[in-house]
Scaffold this motif. Structure first.
Motif, mmCIF file in Angstrom:
data_model
loop_
_atom_site.group_PDB
_atom_site.id
_atom_site.type_symbol
_atom_site.label_atom_id
_atom_site.label_comp_id
_atom_site.label_asym_id
_atom_site.label_seq_id
_atom_site.Cartn_x
_atom_site.Cartn_y
_atom_site.Cartn_z
ATOM 1 N N LEU A 1 0.834 -1.204 0.000
ATOM 2 C CA LEU A 1 0.000 0.000 0.000
ATOM 3 C C LEU A 1 0.872 1.258 0.000
ATOM 4 C CD1 LEU A 1 -2.742 -1.064 2.567
ATOM 5 C CD2 LEU A 1 -3.062 -0.714 0.106
ATOM 6 N N ALA A 2 2.003 1.196 0.706
ATOM 7 C CA ALA A 2 2.922 2.334 0.751
ATOM 8 C C ALA A 2 3.494 2.628 -0.638
ATOM 9 C CB ALA A 2 4.053 2.055 1.739
ATOM 10 N N VAL A 3 3.785 1.584 -1.388
ATOM 11 C CA VAL A 3 4.300 1.752 -2.746
ATOM 12 C C VAL A 3 3.254 2.429 -3.625
ATOM 13 C CG1 VAL A 3 4.953 0.504 -4.827
ATOM 14 C CG2 VAL A 3 5.981 -0.118 -2.653
ATOM 15 N N ILE A 4 2.011 2.021 -3.494
ATOM 16 C CA ILE A 4 0.936 2.639 -4.284
ATOM 17 C C ILE A 4 0.804 4.119 -3.939
ATOM 18 C CG2 ILE A 4 -1.541 2.668 -4.732
ATOM 19 C CD1 ILE A 4 -1.570 -0.348 -4.289
ATOM 20 N N VAL A 5 0.811 4.421 -2.644
ATOM 21 C CA VAL A 5 0.703 5.812 -2.198
ATOM 22 C C VAL A 5 1.831 6.658 -2.778
ATOM 23 C CG1 VAL A 5 0.917 7.323 -0.178
ATOM 24 C CG2 VAL A 5 -0.561 5.324 -0.078
ATOM 25 N N SER A 6 3.035 6.092 -2.803
ATOM 26 C CA SER A 6 4.197 6.852 -3.286
ATOM 27 C C SER A 6 4.087 7.201 -4.762
ATOM 28 C CB SER A 6 5.490 6.058 -3.035
ATOM 29 O OG SER A 6 5.608 4.974 -3.941
ATOM 30 N N THR A 7 3.295 6.439 -5.517
ATOM 31 C CA THR A 7 3.144 6.720 -6.949
ATOM 32 C C THR A 7 2.028 7.718 -7.230
ATOM 33 O OG1 THR A 7 1.581 4.892 -7.322
ATOM 34 C CG2 THR A 7 3.939 4.388 -7.483
ATOM 35 N N LYS A 8 1.183 7.971 -6.249
ATOM 36 C CA LYS A 8 0.009 8.829 -6.468
ATOM 37 C C LYS A 8 0.127 10.215 -5.851
ATOM 38 C CE LYS A 8 -3.333 5.075 -7.060
ATOM 39 N NZ LYS A 8 -3.623 5.419 -8.474
ATOM 40 N N PHE A 9 1.019 10.361 -4.861
ATOM 41 C CA PHE A 9 1.131 11.642 -4.175
ATOM 42 C C PHE A 9 2.595 12.029 -4.016
ATOM 43 C CE2 PHE A 9 -2.699 9.493 -2.629
ATOM 44 C CZ PHE A 9 -3.674 10.443 -2.904
ATOM 45 N N SER A 10 2.831 13.331 -3.895
ATOM 46 C CA SER A 10 4.199 13.831 -3.707
ATOM 47 C C SER A 10 4.675 13.523 -2.290
ATOM 48 C CB SER A 10 4.238 15.338 -3.937
ATOM 49 O OG SER A 10 3.515 16.022 -2.917
ATOM 50 N N LYS A 11 5.979 13.581 -2.105
ATOM 51 C CA LYS A 11 6.571 13.339 -0.785
ATOM 52 C C LYS A 11 6.065 14.361 0.234
ATOM 53 C CE LYS A 11 9.409 9.860 -1.660
ATOM 54 N NZ LYS A 11 9.398 8.564 -0.929
ATOM 55 N N SER A 12 5.970 15.622 -0.193
ATOM 56 C CA SER A 12 5.516 16.657 0.739
ATOM 57 C C SER A 12 4.058 16.452 1.122
ATOM 58 C CB SER A 12 5.712 18.043 0.115
ATOM 59 O OG SER A 12 4.987 18.172 -1.089
ATOM 60 N N ARG A 13 3.245 16.017 0.179
ATOM 61 C CA ARG A 13 1.827 15.759 0.468
ATOM 62 C C ARG A 13 1.682 14.604 1.449
ATOM 63 N NH1 ARG A 13 -2.912 16.263 -2.611
ATOM 64 N NH2 ARG A 13 -4.710 15.715 -1.313
ATOM 65 N N ILE A 14 2.428 13.559 1.246
ATOM 66 C CA ILE A 14 2.374 12.384 2.117
ATOM 67 C C ILE A 14 2.810 12.745 3.531
ATOM 68 C CG2 ILE A 14 3.441 10.128 2.570
ATOM 69 C CD1 ILE A 14 3.553 9.780 -0.510
ATOM 70 N N ALA A 15 3.910 13.488 3.639
ATOM 71 C CA ALA A 15 4.410 13.891 4.953
ATOM 72 C C ALA A 15 3.414 14.810 5.660
ATOM 73 C CB ALA A 15 5.756 14.587 4.808
ATOM 74 N N SER A 16 2.832 15.749 4.911
ATOM 75 C CA SER A 16 1.869 16.675 5.497
ATOM 76 C C SER A 16 0.651 15.951 6.032
ATOM 77 C CB SER A 16 1.430 17.712 4.446
ATOM 78 O OG SER A 16 2.468 18.614 4.148
ATOM 79 N N VAL A 17 0.129 15.036 5.230
ATOM 80 C CA VAL A 17 -1.049 14.281 5.669
ATOM 81 C C VAL A 17 -0.715 13.442 6.890
ATOM 82 C CG1 VAL A 17 -2.675 12.453 5.041
ATOM 83 C CG2 VAL A 17 -2.098 14.235 3.382
ATOM 84 N N TYR A 18 0.435 12.800 6.869
ATOM 85 C CA TYR A 18 0.813 11.956 8.003
ATOM 86 C C TYR A 18 0.866 12.757 9.298
ATOM 87 C CZ TYR A 18 3.573 9.017 11.102
ATOM 88 O OH TYR A 18 4.022 8.298 12.188
ATOM 89 N N LEU A 19 1.499 13.923 9.266
ATOM 90 C CA LEU A 19 1.624 14.719 10.481
ATOM 91 C C LEU A 19 0.290 15.327 10.913
ATOM 92 C CD1 LEU A 19 5.055 16.518 10.022
ATOM 93 C CD2 LEU A 19 4.506 14.534 11.451
ATOM 94 N N GLN A 20 -0.684 15.355 10.010
ATOM 95 C CA GLN A 20 -2.004 15.872 10.370
ATOM 96 C C GLN A 20 -2.933 14.791 10.917
ATOM 97 O OE1 GLN A 20 -3.604 19.153 7.614
ATOM 98 N NE2 GLN A 20 -1.900 18.341 6.421
ATOM 99 N N VAL A 21 -2.545 13.536 10.781
ATOM 100 C CA VAL A 21 -3.395 12.446 11.300
ATOM 101 C C VAL A 21 -2.669 11.566 12.324
ATOM 102 C CG1 VAL A 21 -4.727 12.364 9.159
ATOM 103 C CG2 VAL A 21 -2.765 10.824 9.435
ATOM 104 N N ALA A 22 -1.368 11.768 12.492
ATOM 105 C CA ALA A 22 -0.572 10.897 13.359
ATOM 106 C C ALA A 22 -0.996 10.989 14.825
ATOM 107 C CB ALA A 22 0.908 11.239 13.231
ATOM 108 N N TYR A 23 -0.866 9.867 15.511
ATOM 109 C CA TYR A 23 -1.150 9.822 16.944
ATOM 110 C C TYR A 23 0.066 10.357 17.691
ATOM 111 C CZ TYR A 23 -2.095 8.021 21.617
ATOM 112 O OH TYR A 23 -2.314 7.915 22.977
ATOM 113 N N LEU A 24 -0.141 11.458 18.424
ATOM 114 C CA LEU A 24 0.951 12.100 19.151
ATOM 115 C C LEU A 24 0.803 11.975 20.658
ATOM 116 C CD1 LEU A 24 1.146 15.380 17.026
ATOM 117 C CD2 LEU A 24 2.465 13.274 16.731
ATOM 118 N N GLY A 25 -0.284 11.384 21.099
ATOM 119 C CA GLY A 25 -0.508 11.223 22.529
ATOM 120 C C GLY A 25 -1.990 11.243 22.852
ATOM 121 N N THR A 26 -2.311 11.153 24.134
ATOM 122 C CA THR A 26 -3.699 11.162 24.573
ATOM 123 C C THR A 26 -4.382 12.459 24.157
ATOM 124 O OG1 THR A 26 -3.080 9.829 26.495
ATOM 125 C CG2 THR A 26 -5.232 10.923 26.564
ATOM 126 N N ASN A 27 -5.471 12.322 23.393
ATOM 127 C CA ASN A 27 -6.215 13.483 22.877
ATOM 128 C C ASN A 27 -5.368 14.382 21.984
ATOM 129 O OD1 ASN A 27 -8.587 12.754 24.320
ATOM 130 N ND2 ASN A 27 -7.777 13.734 26.167
#
Length: 216
Positions: free
Chosen positions: A115-141
Motif C-alpha cells: 500500500l505504501a508503494v501505491i501511495v508513493s506513486t500517487k502523491f508527492s513526498k511533501s503531500r504524504i508527509a503533510s497528511v501523516y503529520l495531520q493524522v498521526a497519533y501524538l498522545g492522549t487526545n
C-alpha cells in the motif's frame, strides 16, 4: 540511488497491482488510504517535511515507499544480534495510521509495504508527509499537529520550526494522559536527538527547550 530503489521496487509494483485485481480486501484498504490522503488538501510548511525525513526516514527522497536497505538492516540486526529496530518509511507509517492495523505479523507488514508503494506513486513526498503529520497519533487526545499546536499555544505556520520538532519527537514517544518522569526522560532524549540531526545539516536556529508547566 533512486534508480536502484526503483529497480528494487519493481516486484512491489507488480505484486500491488496483482492484489488490486485479485483481492477485494486489498482494494478496500487501498481505497481507504487513497481517499484519506486525497481528503486532506492542506500542505504544511517545508520545515515539517525536512524534520520528519531527518528523524524518521532519511532516505525518503530516494525510495518509493519501502526502504529496502533499512529492511535488510533490520533483518540482519534481528537475526544475528537479537536487536529489534524500527524501519518503517513515512509512507508505511501513514498507511498504518489510516488503516489502524498494527498486528505484528508478516502478512500485515507485506500489505502495508504494498500500500505504501501505491501511495508513493500517487502523491508527492511533501503531500504524504503533510497528511501523516495531520493524522498521526501524538498522545492522549493529540491527533495530528493541529491538536498539538493548540495544546502548546503555537501556530502551525509561524512556529513551524519549533512545532515540527515537538511533533516529530512525539511520534516515537506519544504523550501520555498523565506526564511521568520516565516519559519526560525519553521524550527529551528523543527531542535532543532530533535537534542534533538538524544541527548536523546546518540548521542552528532550532534550539531545545525542555518542557515547563506553562505548556500544560
Amino acid at each position: 540511488m533512486r534508480a536502484l530503489y526503483f529497480i528494487a521496487s519493481i516486484p512491489y509494483f507488480i505484486s500491488a497491482n496483482l492484489l488490486l485485481f485479485a483481492s477485494r480486501s486489498f482494494r478496500e484498504l487501498n481505497f481507504q488510504v487513497i481517499e484519506s490522503v486525497s481528503s486532506i488538501n492542506h500542505e504544511l510548511p517545508h520545515e515539517y517535511l525536512w524534520v520528519l525525513q531527518l528523524a524518521e526516514d532519511h532516505r525518503n527522497s530516494h525510495h518509493f515507499g519501502v526502504d529496502q536497505l533499512s529492511f535488510f538492516r533490520i533483518v540482519f540486526q534481528r537475526i544475528f544480534r537479537g536487536v529489534k529496530q524500527g524501519g518503517s518509511t513515512i509512507e508505511q507509517q501513514l498507511v498504518r495510521t489510516i488503516t489502524s492495523k498494527y498486528e505484528l505479523t508478516l502478512r500485515r507488514k507485506i500489505i502495508e509495504q504494498l500500500l505504501a508503494v501505491i501511495v508513493s506513486t500517487k502523491f508527492s513526498k511533501s503531500r504524504i508527509a503533510s497528511v501523516y503529520l495531520q493524522v498521526a497519533y501524538l498522545g492522549t487526545n493529540l491527533q495530528g499537529v493541529d491538536s498539538l499546536a493548540r495544546k502548546l499555544d503555537l501556530d502551525v505556520h509561524t512556529d513551524s520550526n519549533y512545532l515540527a520538532v515537538e511533533c516529530v519527537s512525539r511520534l516515537k514517544y506519544p504523550e501520555p494522559s498523565k506526564s511521568s518522569s520516565a516519559w519526560m526522560k525519553k521524550y527529551n532524549r528523543r527531542k535532543h536527538h532530533v535537534v542534533n540531526l538538524l544541527h548536523k545539516t546546518g540548521n542552528k536556529g532550532i534550539k531545545v527547550t525542555r518542557y515547563t508547566r506553562r505548556f500544560w
